[in-house]
Design an enzyme around this catalytic site. Structure first.
Site, PDB file in Angstrom:
ATOM      1  N   PHE A 264       0.827  -1.202   0.000  1.00 39.07           N
ATOM      2  CA  PHE A 264       0.000   0.000   0.000  1.00 39.07           C
ATOM      3  C   PHE A 264       0.861   1.252   0.000  1.00 39.07           C
ATOM      4  CE2 PHE A 264      -2.795  -3.133   1.984  1.00 39.07           C
ATOM      5  CZ  PHE A 264      -4.021  -2.865   1.403  1.00 39.07           C
ATOM      6  N   ASP A 265       0.354   2.291  -0.651  1.00 35.21           N
ATOM      7  CA  ASP A 265       0.813   3.636  -0.390  1.00 35.21           C
ATOM      8  C   ASP A 265       0.255   4.019   0.980  1.00 35.21           C
ATOM      9  OD1 ASP A 265       1.732   6.347  -0.889  1.00 35.21           O
ATOM     10  OD2 ASP A 265      -0.360   6.835  -1.317  1.00 35.21           O
TER      11      ASP A 265
END
Length: 227
Positions: free
Chosen positions: A8-9
């Site tokens: 994930f960002d």
């Protein structure tokens, strides 16, 4: 699970990043009424610095100090001091995006979870700790520490090494920014999911493997129901 590894960002993917509220909190300590006009002025100066950072033209330290140079001159305060105060303010007000806790809880038993962020070290650990997400994250890669920012594929390769180099077809990158998260994942040779909450048209030359409008939609897509 569709993927045994999900990366994930951080900002606006797992965590709400309300820079305006953070800056208001920062400048309240200096008796400054930081309004929308001041925020627009700050953003006009800050955003090009982020583009240069992502393009490898400047480093993290330069970005963090340059963005507060003008305010430092006005207030006679070191830009680095303002930057530190801003990061502390953002840590104080941080909140996970709607659906983030539910998503992470749902996929944690079935997949390894990592974060690759262009954000800064001072914010990451305290934010993960405060929101209760830290135990779920097995790999945390911060561009400031690596010296390379997304979309450069080398930051992804660094993450892959920390992950034990799983097959790339088993890795998904999820992020809200097509120009750093999706393009970076594409360049690294992995599947991508664009968290496109505003239903924005896909930028030219960028092709996400999948798109979702919310983290709830992402959860439904990731976890395959079997009869």
């Amino acid at each position: 699970m569709r993927y045994p590894w999900v990366l994930f960002d951080a900002d606006e993917t797992l965590f709400h990043f309300d820079a305006y509220a953070g800056l208001q909190r920062l400048f309240s300590h200096y008796d400054v009424d930081f309004d929308r006009h001041a925020f627009a002025e700050y953003s006009a100066y800050n955003q090009p610095l982020w583009v240069k950072y992502q393009d490898g033209e400047i480093d993290a330290h330069t970005l963090q100090t340059e963005r507060f140079t003008r305010w430092g001159q006005r207030l006679n305060v070191a830009p680095a001091t303002l930057n530190q105060g801003f990061l502390e303010a953002m840590a104080d007000i941080c909140q996970p995006l709607s659906g983030a806790h539910d998503l992470i809880s749902a996929i944690k038993p079935h997949a390894h979870i990592g974060i690759i962020t262009n954000g800064f070290t001072a914010l990451q650990d305290i934010r993960l700790e405060k929101t209760g997400l830290k135990p779920a994250i097995s790999t945390l890669v911060i561009s400031e520490q690596v010296g390379i920012a997304k979309p450069d594929p080398r930051i992804f390769e660094h993450a892959f090494e920390k992950m034990g180099n799983p097959p790339k077809e088993k890795i998904l990158m999820v992020g809200d920014n097509p120009h750093s998260d999706v393009l970076g994942g594409m360049r690294a040779g992995i599947d991508t999911c664009w968290l496109n909450t505003d239903n924005t048209p896909v930028p030219e030359g960028i092709t996400p493997t999948h798109q979702v409008g919310s983290l709830f939609d992402l959860k439904a897509w990731l976890i395959q129901k079997r009869d």
